[in-house]
Design a protein around this motif. Sequence first.
Motif, PDB file in Angstrom:
ATOM      1  N   GLU A 191      -4.684  -4.231  -1.044  1.00  0.00           N
ATOM      2  CA  GLU A 191      -4.348  -3.203  -2.027  1.00  0.00           C
ATOM      3  C   GLU A 191      -4.874  -3.573  -3.403  1.00  0.00           C
ATOM      4  O   GLU A 191      -5.345  -2.710  -4.149  1.00  0.00           O
ATOM      5  CB  GLU A 191      -2.830  -3.033  -2.080  1.00  0.00           C
ATOM      6  CG  GLU A 191      -2.356  -1.918  -2.972  1.00  0.00           C
ATOM      7  CD  GLU A 191      -0.845  -1.795  -2.924  1.00  0.00           C
ATOM      8  OE1 GLU A 191      -0.197  -2.250  -3.877  1.00  0.00           O
ATOM      9  OE2 GLU A 191      -0.335  -1.273  -1.913  1.00  0.00           O
ATOM     10  N   ASP A 192      -4.822  -4.860  -3.758  1.00  0.00           N
ATOM     11  CA  ASP A 192      -5.328  -5.297  -5.056  1.00  0.00           C
ATOM     12  C   ASP A 192      -6.838  -5.118  -5.167  1.00  0.00           C
ATOM     13  O   ASP A 192      -7.354  -4.869  -6.244  1.00  0.00           O
ATOM     14  CB  ASP A 192      -4.963  -6.767  -5.299  1.00  0.00           C
ATOM     15  CG  ASP A 192      -3.477  -6.951  -5.562  1.00  0.00           C
ATOM     16  OD1 ASP A 192      -2.812  -5.952  -5.898  1.00  0.00           O
ATOM     17  OD2 ASP A 192      -2.987  -8.085  -5.432  1.00  0.00           O
ATOM     18  N   ARG A 193      -7.535  -5.263  -4.054  1.00  0.00           N
ATOM     19  CA  ARG A 193      -8.981  -5.086  -4.061  1.00  0.00           C
ATOM     20  C   ARG A 193      -9.373  -3.630  -4.275  1.00  0.00           C
ATOM     21  O   ARG A 193     -10.427  -3.349  -4.784  1.00  0.00           O
ATOM     22  CB  ARG A 193      -9.591  -5.579  -2.758  1.00  0.00           C
ATOM     23  CG  ARG A 193      -9.689  -7.080  -2.675  1.00  0.00           C
ATOM     24  CD  ARG A 193     -10.340  -7.474  -1.414  1.00  0.00           C
ATOM     25  NE  ARG A 193      -9.461  -7.047  -0.310  1.00  0.00           N
ATOM     26  CZ  ARG A 193      -9.282  -7.731   0.811  1.00  0.00           C
ATOM     27  NH1 ARG A 193      -9.939  -8.837   1.000  1.00  0.00           N
ATOM     28  NH2 ARG A 193      -8.462  -7.313   1.736  1.00  0.00           N
ATOM     29  N   LYS A 201      -1.083  -6.799   0.688  1.00  0.00           N
ATOM     30  CA  LYS A 201      -1.007  -6.843  -0.776  1.00  0.00           C
ATOM     31  C   LYS A 201      -2.380  -7.197  -1.365  1.00  0.00           C
ATOM     32  O   LYS A 201      -2.816  -6.567  -2.351  1.00  0.00           O
ATOM     33  CB  LYS A 201       0.039  -7.887  -1.179  1.00  0.00           C
ATOM     34  CG  LYS A 201       0.336  -7.950  -2.646  1.00  0.00           C
ATOM     35  CD  LYS A 201       1.469  -8.952  -2.851  1.00  0.00           C
ATOM     36  CE  LYS A 201       1.436  -9.513  -4.239  1.00  0.00           C
ATOM     37  NZ  LYS A 201       2.445 -10.549  -4.428  1.00  0.00           N
TER      38      LYS A 201
END
Length: 87
Positions: A84-86, A81
């Motif tokens: 993915e945010d990066r 997660k």
Amino acid sequence: MKEFVVYTVMRLALFMASFGVVVGLMALAFDGRYNLFWAIILAFLISGVASFFILDRQREAFARRVEARASRASAAFEERKAREDRD
């Protein structure tokens, strides 16, 4: 997985031993006759109570294994997660 198998086999063995004792006692009390339904019910209850005390160590080992696996899965999920945010 090993802890699950050990606990399950020991629980089944405890049930079979309880069933044997219950059938033996019922046969002695009722001139060789016993009611299979009640013998199974009584053996289930006796083995359930006995396993709570006798198999405590195996149940704790299984719980620790499940908790460790869940922690690893949660950490992996959080890592994916965050990655993915990066992006």
